[in-house]
Design a protein around this motif. Structure first.
Motif, PDB file in Angstrom:
ATOM      1  N   ARG A 151       0.818  -1.208   0.000  1.00  0.00           N
ATOM      2  CA  ARG A 151       0.000   0.000   0.000  1.00  0.00           C
ATOM      3  C   ARG A 151       0.855   1.263   0.000  1.00  0.00           C
ATOM      4  O   ARG A 151       0.524   2.264  -0.649  1.00  0.00           O
ATOM      5  N   GLU A 152       1.972   1.220   0.729  1.00  0.00           N
ATOM      6  CA  GLU A 152       2.877   2.378   0.769  1.00  0.00           C
ATOM      7  C   GLU A 152       3.456   2.660  -0.614  1.00  0.00           C
ATOM      8  O   GLU A 152       3.524   3.817  -1.053  1.00  0.00           O
ATOM      9  N   LYS A 154       2.203   1.831  -3.515  1.00  0.00           N
ATOM     10  CA  LYS A 154       1.159   2.324  -4.404  1.00  0.00           C
ATOM     11  C   LYS A 154       0.817   3.774  -4.108  1.00  0.00           C
ATOM     12  O   LYS A 154       0.616   4.579  -5.023  1.00  0.00           O
ATOM     13  N   ALA A 155       0.753   4.113  -2.812  1.00  0.00           N
ATOM     14  CA  ALA A 155       0.430   5.490  -2.433  1.00  0.00           C
ATOM     15  C   ALA A 155       1.522   6.455  -2.885  1.00  0.00           C
ATOM     16  O   ALA A 155       1.243   7.608  -3.246  1.00  0.00           O
TER      17      ALA A 155
END
Length: 278
Positions: A151-152, A154-155
């Motif tokens: 998620r990191e 992608k963010a």
């Protein structure tokens, strides 16, 4: 964003390291056997360490929510104290009574590492599914950690190749879960073909709220399984700590109630035997 999240995660464990050093230096287990002033000092050390553990349970929740929840239950941390503060303040007030503590993690010796490698490595070199509750809990923690990393990336709009590689690692970890805990990929559920227009059936009645229906949807089943694992860890911890029978029985009753909410096909029959078809 990725760098900030990684730094935050490292800061959490820095707090944990400082807390361990504080306990090792002050040795409250020795002070508790000394004079009255030593005993009073031991109480102060334990109080500060307990508040530090409460702080860790809050700061750890975004990274390892299951472990954070178990720690908060051990501390009997009130709901209104489960919040971030700009400075370190006592979350547990004087006179607060904690629950029965037990180790969140156990040290893995070299022999155990070799045993796990042998156990979870298939004949083709691929990892085999986890089977025991302890292995599943450890695997769930690893999945949560890897999911946060993905998620990191992608963010932060990281390199697609790097994201793809980390996603592949995440999927490999998820494959090690028992089949009943593996969620189907989004959009890959079994779809029935629509009947011809001339034979189109009337719309089905609204489905009841999954939260109150035993046969929950896959996503709800996965969430329920996590809750069952957390409760199972709590029961095993109480038994290991040799807590009183009434407390253990109450927590076992909660665990059985949670298991009763599982779909029939996932409920294990007594003695570990699966239901037989007639």
């Amino acid at each position: 964003v990725s760098t900030q999240s990684t730094g935050a995660f490292e800061s959490v464990f820095s707090i944990s390291k400082i807390g361990n050093q504080y306990l090792q230096y002050n040795t409250p287990w020795v002070l508790a056997k000394g004079s009255e002033s030593d005993k009073a000092r031991a109480g102060s050390v334990i109080a500060l360490a307990s508040n530090l553990a409460a702080l860790l349970s809050v700061t750890l929740s975004p990274f390892m929510p299951t472990i954070a929840k178990i720690l908060q239950e051990q501390l009997a941390l009130p709901e209104d104290r489960k919040q971030f503060t700009e400075t370190f303040v006592p979350l547990l007030k004087t006179g607060h009574k904690i629950g029965t503590p037990f180790p969140l993690f156990s040290k893995i010796e070299d022999a155990r590492v070799a045993e796990l490698r042998s156990k979870f490595c298939g004949s083709d070199g691929s990892p085999a599914p986890a089977t025991t509750p302890g292995d599943i809990a450890a695997l769930q923690a690893e999945i949560e950690k890897q999911g946060g990393k993905v998620r990191e990336l992608k963010a932060a709009k990281g390199d697609p190749a790097a994201i793809k590689a980390e996603v592949a690692k995440l999927l490999e970890l998820k494959k090690q879960l028992p089949a009943e805990l593996q969620q189907p990929p989004p959009g890959n559920k079994n779809k029935k073909k629509s009947p011809p227009a001339a034979q189109k059936k009337e719309p089905s009645p609204p489905v009841k709220n999954p939260a109150t229906t035993p046969n929950a949807l896959p996503a709800d089943v996965a969430a329920l399984q996590k809750e069952i694992e957390a409760q199972g860890l709590k029961v095993r911890g109480l038994k290991a700590a040799k807590a009183d029978k009434a407390t253990i029985d109450a927590e076992v009753k909660v665990l059985l109630a949670l298991k009763g909410k599982l779909p029939p096909e996932l409920q294990q029959q007594p003695g570990g035997k699966k239901g037989k078809k007639k």
